[in-house]
Design an enzyme around this catalytic site. Structure first.
Site, PDB file in Angstrom:
ATOM      1  N   THR A 176      -1.485   0.633   0.211  1.00 16.83           N
ATOM      2  CA  THR A 176      -2.124   2.305   0.201  1.00 16.83           C
ATOM      3  C   THR A 176      -2.274   2.602   1.575  1.00 16.83           C
ATOM      4  O   THR A 176      -3.466   2.196   2.194  1.00 16.83           O
ATOM      5  CB  THR A 176      -2.767   2.196  -1.110  1.00 16.83           C
ATOM      6  OG1 THR A 176      -1.821   2.277  -2.041  1.00 16.83           O
ATOM      7  CG2 THR A 176      -3.140   4.243  -1.292  1.00 16.83           C
ATOM      8  N   ARG A 204       5.723   5.408 -13.539  1.00 17.89           N
ATOM      9  CA  ARG A 204       4.247   4.677 -13.218  1.00 17.89           C
ATOM     10  C   ARG A 204       3.862   5.833 -12.637  1.00 17.89           C
ATOM     11  O   ARG A 204       4.084   5.462 -11.599  1.00 17.89           O
ATOM     12  CB  ARG A 204       3.975   3.363 -12.979  1.00 17.89           C
ATOM     13  CG  ARG A 204       2.488   2.386 -12.777  1.00 17.89           C
ATOM     14  CD  ARG A 204       2.120   2.446 -11.358  1.00 17.89           C
ATOM     15  NE  ARG A 204       1.222   2.208 -11.357  1.00 17.89           N
ATOM     16  CZ  ARG A 204       0.040   1.756 -10.492  1.00 17.89           C
ATOM     17  NH1 ARG A 204       0.481   2.849  -9.474  1.00 17.89           N
ATOM     18  NH2 ARG A 204      -0.942   1.518 -10.119  1.00 17.89           N
ATOM     19  N   VAL A 205       2.345   6.090 -12.558  1.00 11.68           N
ATOM     20  CA  VAL A 205       1.596   6.709 -11.572  1.00 11.68           C
ATOM     21  C   VAL A 205       0.372   6.012 -11.444  1.00 11.68           C
ATOM     22  O   VAL A 205      -0.486   5.596 -13.028  1.00 11.68           O
ATOM     23  CB  VAL A 205       1.236   8.307 -11.956  1.00 11.68           C
ATOM     24  CG1 VAL A 205       0.975   8.802 -11.368  1.00 11.68           C
ATOM     25  CG2 VAL A 205       2.897   8.959 -12.174  1.00 11.68           C
ATOM     26  N   GLY A 206      -0.034   5.923 -10.380  1.00 13.30           N
ATOM     27  CA  GLY A 206      -1.532   5.171 -10.320  1.00 13.30           C
ATOM     28  C   GLY A 206      -2.479   6.432 -10.022  1.00 13.30           C
ATOM     29  O   GLY A 206      -2.559   7.376 -10.427  1.00 13.30           O
ATOM     30  N   ASP A 207      -3.485   5.898  -9.391  1.00 14.98           N
ATOM     31  CA  ASP A 207      -4.806   6.088  -8.662  1.00 14.98           C
ATOM     32  C   ASP A 207      -4.471   7.457  -7.906  1.00 14.98           C
ATOM     33  O   ASP A 207      -5.273   8.524  -7.958  1.00 14.98           O
ATOM     34  CB  ASP A 207      -5.649   5.819  -8.335  1.00 14.98           C
ATOM     35  CG  ASP A 207      -5.732   4.876  -7.555  1.00 14.98           C
ATOM     36  OD1 ASP A 207      -4.547   4.178  -7.809  1.00 14.98           O
ATOM     37  OD2 ASP A 207      -6.550   4.757  -6.528  1.00 14.98           O
ATOM     38  N   THR A 227      -8.144   2.553  -2.957  1.00  8.54           N
ATOM     39  CA  THR A 227      -7.379   2.133  -2.570  1.00  8.54           C
ATOM     40  C   THR A 227      -7.525   0.792  -3.432  1.00  8.54           C
ATOM     41  O   THR A 227      -8.741  -0.111  -3.131  1.00  8.54           O
ATOM     42  CB  THR A 227      -6.569   1.354  -1.187  1.00  8.54           C
ATOM     43  OG1 THR A 227      -5.896   0.769  -1.651  1.00  8.54           O
ATOM     44  CG2 THR A 227      -8.147   0.430  -0.672  1.00  8.54           C
TER      45      THR A 227
HETATM   46  N1  ASP Z   1      -4.219   2.330  -5.748  1.00  8.95           N
HETATM   47  C1  ASP Z   1      -2.556   2.252  -6.006  1.00  8.95           C
HETATM   48  C2  ASP Z   1      -1.447   2.284  -7.069  1.00  8.95           C
HETATM   49  O1  ASP Z   1      -2.004   1.785  -8.052  1.00  8.95           O
HETATM   50  C3  ASP Z   1      -2.118   1.294  -4.927  1.00  8.95           C
HETATM   51  C4  ASP Z   1      -2.797   0.935  -3.874  1.00  8.95           C
HETATM   52  O2  ASP Z   1      -4.364   1.057  -3.277  1.00  8.95           O
HETATM   53  O3  ASP Z   1      -1.842   0.007  -2.904  1.00  8.95           O
HETATM   54  O4  ASP Z   1      -0.704   3.097  -6.701  1.00  8.95           O
END
Ligand code: ASP
Length: 309
Positions: A176, A204-207, A227
């Site tokens: 990220t 799926r959705v991340g932060d 990240t």
């Molecule tokens: N935080 C991101 C997610 O979970 C992944 C990442 O930081 O590489 O989508």
């Protein structure tokens, strides 16, 4: 004049130094330096923090090296679904997009959501319709194809596992991208962009696109881009937690960032890092993994580009 500054990241993770060739390390550092300088030059010219973070993130999105924009990881359906967000610490305006595809610079779409819609967060088909209304040209799938990413996906396709770029496989590329900046007026901003996790499914959705979790900015406290393992960063409301520690416990930027990354997120099992600035141009970049692609520059002449501890 207030000290102005910018910090960027290209993902945190389990970096094994031996896996990194000197050539590759150079490529990463060059890409980081290019994004850092582009953002810094805007600040130097008196532009806003929001302009600087968007520009820096766009450059990282245009590099195949990072898991965002061009270099996004593959989903379980062999597609790309990208997430991005941006927040202005002066106005508390924010914009975010999730589950979008074909968009070269998701961070710019997030900014358009902030500035050209009544909403904060658009997802999936609706976000794509919004992009169409605003004349975004869609890239072909080939633009987002990367051999290494595809191999990562082939290794786990048809399984139930999904891979955070930086956790399980020691030779994985990640991650990220994000930027935070403080401009000459002492206004701050944050932007974050990602392709998420390899083999992710079910929408799926991340932060990263979630205001308060992976991204946050408020002139009163800090601007943060995170990240790491998104599920934990959502549960820890990490970016806002740093701001809360500063606001309610009068902690410094450095103290609050360290508390969250080295204690609070670890306690619930999360790994990763964040970059942070405050309205005085101070910078913090803590991470609890072996490394984090990161770079920073201030108007005091300090500059750093690093990967490992
Ligand atoms: N935080 C991101 C997610 O979970 C992944 C990442 O930081 O590489 O989508």
């Amino acid at each position: 004049m207030t000290k102005f500054s910018i910090a960027i990241h290209g993902g945190a993770g389990t970096l094994v130094k031996g896996m990194m060739t000197p050539e590759l390390e150079l490529q990463y550092k060059e890409a980081l330096t290019c994004a850092l300088n582009a953002g810094y030059q805007l600040l130097e010219a008196g532009k806003s923090a929001i302009d600087a973070v968007e520009e820096a993130v766009k450059i990282l999105e245009d590099s195949h090296l990072f898991n965002a924009g061009k270099g996004s990881v593959f989903t379980a359906n062999e597609t790309h679904e990208m997430d991005a967000s941006i927040m202005d610490g002066k106005t508390l305006n924010a914009g975010a997009v999730s589950l979008i595809s074909g968009i070269k610079n998701p961070v710019s779409l997030a900014r358009d959501v902030m500035e050209k819609s009544e909403h904060v967060f658009l997802a999936g088909d609706g976000a794509m319709q919004f992009a169409k209304v605003h004349d975004y040209i869609l890239e072909e799938d080939a633009y987002f194809y990367d051999d290494f990413r595809h191999k990562q996906w082939l290794d786990i396709k048809d399984t139930d596992s999904f891979q955070l770029d930086h956790a399980t496989k020691k030779d994985s590329k990640f991650g990220t991208v994000g930027a935070v900046a403080c401009d000459q007026n002492g206004d701050i901003a944050a932007a974050t962009s990602t392709g998420g996790m390899t083999n992710k499914k079910w929408g799926r959705v991340g932060d990263s696109p979630m205001i308060g979790s992976g991204n946050y900015a408020n002139n009163k406290t800090c601007a943060i881009s995170c990240t790491g393992s998104g599920e934990f960063f959502i549960r820890g409301v990490v970016a806002y937690d740093v701001a809360c520690l500063m606001e309610h416990k009068a902690m410094t930027l450095e103290g609050a960032s360290n508390e969250v990354i080295h204690k609070r997120i670890l306690e619930i099992g999360g790994d990763g890092g964040l970059i942070a600035v405050d309205a005085e141009g101070n910078i913090a970049m803590p991470f609890n993994t072996e490394g984090m692609y990161r770079a920073s520059k201030t108007s005091n002449g300090e500059q750093a580009v690093s990967i490992y501890k």
